[in-house]
Design a protein around this motif. Structure first.
Motif, PDB file in Angstrom:
ATOM      1  N   UNK A 108      41.953  -8.549  11.030  1.00 40.45           N
ATOM      2  CA  UNK A 108      43.436  -8.844  11.214  1.00 40.45           C
ATOM      3  C   UNK A 108      44.104  -8.814   9.847  1.00 40.45           C
ATOM      4  N   UNK A 109      43.884 -10.213   9.355  1.00 33.34           N
ATOM      5  CA  UNK A 109      44.503 -10.198   8.003  1.00 33.34           C
ATOM      6  C   UNK A 109      44.111  -9.240   6.863  1.00 33.34           C
ATOM      7  N   UNK A 110      42.973  -8.859   6.614  1.00 33.74           N
ATOM      8  CA  UNK A 110      42.856  -7.898   5.914  1.00 33.74           C
ATOM      9  C   UNK A 110      43.543  -6.561   5.952  1.00 33.74           C
ATOM     10  N   UNK A 111      43.700  -6.155   7.252  1.00 37.25           N
ATOM     11  CA  UNK A 111      44.548  -5.052   7.616  1.00 37.25           C
ATOM     12  C   UNK A 111      46.003  -5.358   7.013  1.00 37.25           C
ATOM     13  N   UNK A 112      46.558  -6.702   7.177  1.00 38.89           N
ATOM     14  CA  UNK A 112      48.044  -6.782   6.818  1.00 38.89           C
ATOM     15  C   UNK A 112      47.971  -6.801   5.355  1.00 38.89           C
ATOM     16  N   UNK A 113      46.918  -6.953   4.555  1.00 35.51           N
ATOM     17  CA  UNK A 113      46.983  -6.816   3.179  1.00 35.51           C
ATOM     18  C   UNK A 113      47.317  -5.349   2.694  1.00 35.51           C
ATOM     19  N   UNK A 114      46.710  -4.608   3.510  1.00 38.97           N
ATOM     20  CA  UNK A 114      46.823  -2.941   3.334  1.00 38.97           C
ATOM     21  C   UNK A 114      48.169  -2.475   3.582  1.00 38.97           C
ATOM     22  N   UNK A 115      49.330  -3.230   4.311  1.00 34.52           N
ATOM     23  CA  UNK A 115      50.376  -2.587   4.669  1.00 34.52           C
ATOM     24  C   UNK A 115      51.175  -2.625   3.618  1.00 34.52           C
TER      25      UNK A 115
END
Length: 115
Positions: A108-115
């Motif tokens: 989930x944290x990795x996704x947040x870095x892509x936003x």
């Protein structure tokens, strides 16, 4: 012998199959929005989830184009996956994970870095 090879190939390919609609039945764990395009976000998630330093040797990550600017990024056996949907000029990410997954917060944290 040919039968054994066919069975082995089928088992191996099953681990690479995109998630089914039944895998989405419980709803996403998180839904996030981005001003970036769905293609940009999906490709970023794929690269981020392939980070062996974070996720270990089980870093096989696949990107499936769904059409209409929508994508699904998923791991082997679809343990973790994200639907990245086109929303106007931006995108929406729906993150799914099997209950009890040990990497839910990291993914989930990795996704947040892509936003």
């Amino acid at each position: 012998m040919k039968y054994a090879i066919l069975v082995m190939a089928t088992v191996l390919l099953a681990g690479c199959a995109a998630p089914s609609n039944s895998a989405r039945s419980d709803g996403p764990l998180k839904t996030l929005a981005s001003e970036k395009t769905s293609a940009e976000v999906a490709q970023c998630i794929q690269v981020a989830w392939q980070d062996v330093k974070l996720f270990g040797d089980s870093a096989d990550v696949f990107l499936d184009r769904q059409g209409d600017g929508n994508f699904t990024v998923f791991t082997t056996q679809t343990r973790y996956f994200a639907d990245v949907l086109r929303q106007g000029g931006g995108s929406e990410v729906r993150f799914y994970a099997h209950k009890g997954g040990d990497q839910i917060q990291l993914r989930a944290a990795a996704i947040a870095t892509c936003l």
